[in-house]
Enzyme design. Structure first.
Site, PDB file in Angstrom:
ATOM      1  N   SER A   1       0.828  -1.192   0.000  1.00  0.00           N
ATOM      2  CA  SER A   1       0.000   0.000   0.000  1.00  0.00           C
ATOM      3  C   SER A   1       0.875   1.260   0.000  1.00  0.00           C
ATOM      4  O   SER A   1       1.698   1.440  -0.899  1.00  0.00           O
ATOM      5  CB  SER A   1      -0.956  -0.052   1.203  1.00  0.00           C
TER       6      SER A   1
ATOM      7  N   ASP B   1      -9.066  -4.674  -5.982  1.00  0.00           N
ATOM      8  CA  ASP B   1      -8.525  -4.059  -4.769  1.00  0.00           C
ATOM      9  C   ASP B   1      -9.323  -2.785  -4.485  1.00  0.00           C
ATOM     10  O   ASP B   1      -9.376  -1.887  -5.313  1.00  0.00           O
ATOM     11  CB  ASP B   1      -7.049  -3.719  -4.981  1.00  0.00           C
TER      12      ASP B   1
ATOM     13  N   HIS C   1      -7.364  -6.082  -0.425  1.00  0.00           N
ATOM     14  CA  HIS C   1      -6.282  -5.102  -0.489  1.00  0.00           C
ATOM     15  C   HIS C   1      -4.986  -5.774  -0.075  1.00  0.00           C
ATOM     16  O   HIS C   1      -4.792  -6.089   1.087  1.00  0.00           O
ATOM     17  CB  HIS C   1      -6.588  -3.919   0.427  1.00  0.00           C
TER      18      HIS C   1
END
Length: 496
Positions: A215, A441, A468
């Site tokens: 991320s 995602d 995710h």
């Protein structure tokens, strides 16, 4: 939910963009030798004897390396007999703690092949977790009060004025409550985290960096690649964003990603006999709106607290991150239909890092501090209105029933200026990174990983799923490919 509020909630623990730190020059290198050559004092820090901790000392301001210093918290799990070097990991955020991630991965069966070959090293970016000083803004009570207020829903002239005053006060509190004040906030962005990461690489004794970022951690990795491309051995970036997107475009695409994940959840839920949103997958957004929109006017009980509209949507976001949470989300929405919000509030608490004792871990404050210096400010009210309209068109499940008009967010009045801005990344001489992107995602939509892999000249690994990030989460195909890449550099375009 209003878009400006989303800037302060929905983007949390995902990603920011940043301009890379300048690479080392001959004039910089002598000044940094006392940092790059430091001996890390590893000591036991857990009941698990395989884990130890240390602090890395770095300059507060890299423009003045002889001035004040700060520290970066570290946790290590030592490699087995076939050691290659260090694998440095970061979970994202901004505000995520790499030390916690490393401790978790050290117990993961999926990570076992890596633990034999690498010292697994988690780091908490400056201002976060075990790093000192920590970025501090609101007290626990103030965080609770802000979440419960739904002040963003009041779009009268007085309400907008009050909201702007609160955002201005928030930045002032961050500068006042954080050690070194504005000086620290001005050097808290990805630009400076990247410099810390290169100091860490050198202090670990590694000629080149092997890095795993999830991320927002992919932004740290991408910015490091631009600043120090020849110091990279391998970069695995999972759940990536496109650094070329400005804050408005990032918001619009991310909210579309959450709508996509919500739609997938709705299809799954509608197939269940007792789905809280009914049996028609085409009407789950409408059913969700019927449940949450009344909270704009009146919060519902949630134990000793209450569930606001903002927290209801944030809790839903949190549950959309992983498919495994969908049954619990369905249960939470069923509970809300019955007039209580304890379960959905618990999801929101997890998203904000609030523990059962009411204490916040500080991730939310660190998030704003980094985001506000990593991105160019958006203060054009017409542009904000256009972004609001596009966001709600792409993510109708977020609509709160009130008009979206020209509300500035926290960063518009941040007490220090940005140090970075969005751009298309470029890194000459960089070994091919491996970018993992998931087709559904919610937080970092698939196309952003495609774009980042292209910009960095990397290899794209596509995972067909709804969650995710995925590497080391138990998918054999993804895990096998990622482990092979980190150990020996083997990577090829693939779908899992």
């Amino acid at each position: 939910m209003r878009a400006a509020a989303l800037l302060g909630a929905a983007l949390v623990l995902t990603a920011c963009t940043s301009v890379p730190a300048p690479g080392p020059s001959s004039s910089q290198a002598p000044d940094l030798r006392k940092f790059t050559g430091q001996q890390l004092a590893w000591t036991s820090c857990s009941a698990d004897a395989s884990l130890d901790c240390a602090h890395l000392t770095v300059p507060l301001d890299y423009a003045e390396p002889a001035g004040e210093t700060v520290t970066v918290g570290l946790l290590r799990h030592k490699a087995g007999k076939q050691r290659i070097g260090s694998l440095v990991v970061n979970p994202g955020g901004p505000g995520g703690a790499g030390t916690s991630m490393a401790a978790s991965l050290a117990k993961s069966p999926a990570a076992a092949p890596l633990l034999d070959r690498f010292d697994l090293v988690g780091f908490d970016p400056r201002g976060v977790g075990a790093s000192e000083p920590r970025i501090t803004c609101r007290t626990d009570a103030e965080q609770d009060a802000d979440r419960a207020s739904d002040v963003e829903s009041d779009m009268s002239p007085e309400g907008v004025k009050k909201q702007l005053a609160e955002t201005t006060a928030y930045g002032a509190k961050c500068a006042e409550a954080t050690k070194y004040g504005k000086a620290f906030l001005a050097n808290a962005g990805t630009r400076d985290v990247v410099r810390d990461l290169d100091v860490l690489r050198a202090a670990l004794g590694d000629e080149k960096l092997t890095y795993l970022g999830y991320s927002y951690g992919t932004q740290i990795g991408a910015a490091y690649a631009e600043a120090f491309p020849r110091n990279v051995r391998a970069l695995l970036l999972d759940g990536a964003v496109d650094p070329a997107q400005d804050i408005a475009e990032s918001l619009v695409t991310q909210m579309a990603g959450f709508q996509d994940a919500f739609t997938e959840f709705g299809k799954w839920c509608a197939a269940r006999r007792d789905c809280a949103l009914g049996r028609d997958p085409a009407r789950t957004t409408e059913a969700f709106q019927r449940l949450v929109r009344p909270l704009v006017a009146k919060a519902v009980p949630a134990g000793s607290r209450k569930l606001s509209f903002e927290d209801a949507v944030t809790g839903t976001f949190a549950a959309l991150y992983a498919r495994g949470d969908w049954p619990a989300l369905d249960g939470a929405l069923t509970e809300l239909a019955g007039g209580t919000g304890r379960a959905l509030l618990a999801f929101a608490d997890g998203y904000y890092g609030r523990d059962r004792d009411g204490h916040y871990g500080g991730g939310i404050d660190a998030y704003f501090a980094v985001r506000c210096v990593d991105r160019a400010r958006l203060t054009d009210r017409a542009a904000i209105d256009r972004a609001h309209q596009r966001m709600l068109a792409g993510a109708p499940f977020l609509a709160g029933g009130s008009p979206d008009t020209s509300e500035l967010d926290i960063c518009s009045t941040w007490p220090v200026p940005p140090t970075s801005a969005e751009h298309a990344p470029h890194a000459d001489g960089l070994p091919k990174p491996l970018v993992v992107s998931t087709t559904h995602d919610p937080a970092t939509p698939y196309q952003q990983g495609v774009d980042l892999a292209k910009d960095l000249g990397g290899v794209l690994l596509t995972y067909e799923g709804v969650q995710h990030t995925v590497f080391l989460d138990g998918n054999t195909c993804v895990d096998r490919a990622g482990v092979a890449y980190l150990i020996d550099g083997t990577a090829a375009e693939a779908r899992c």
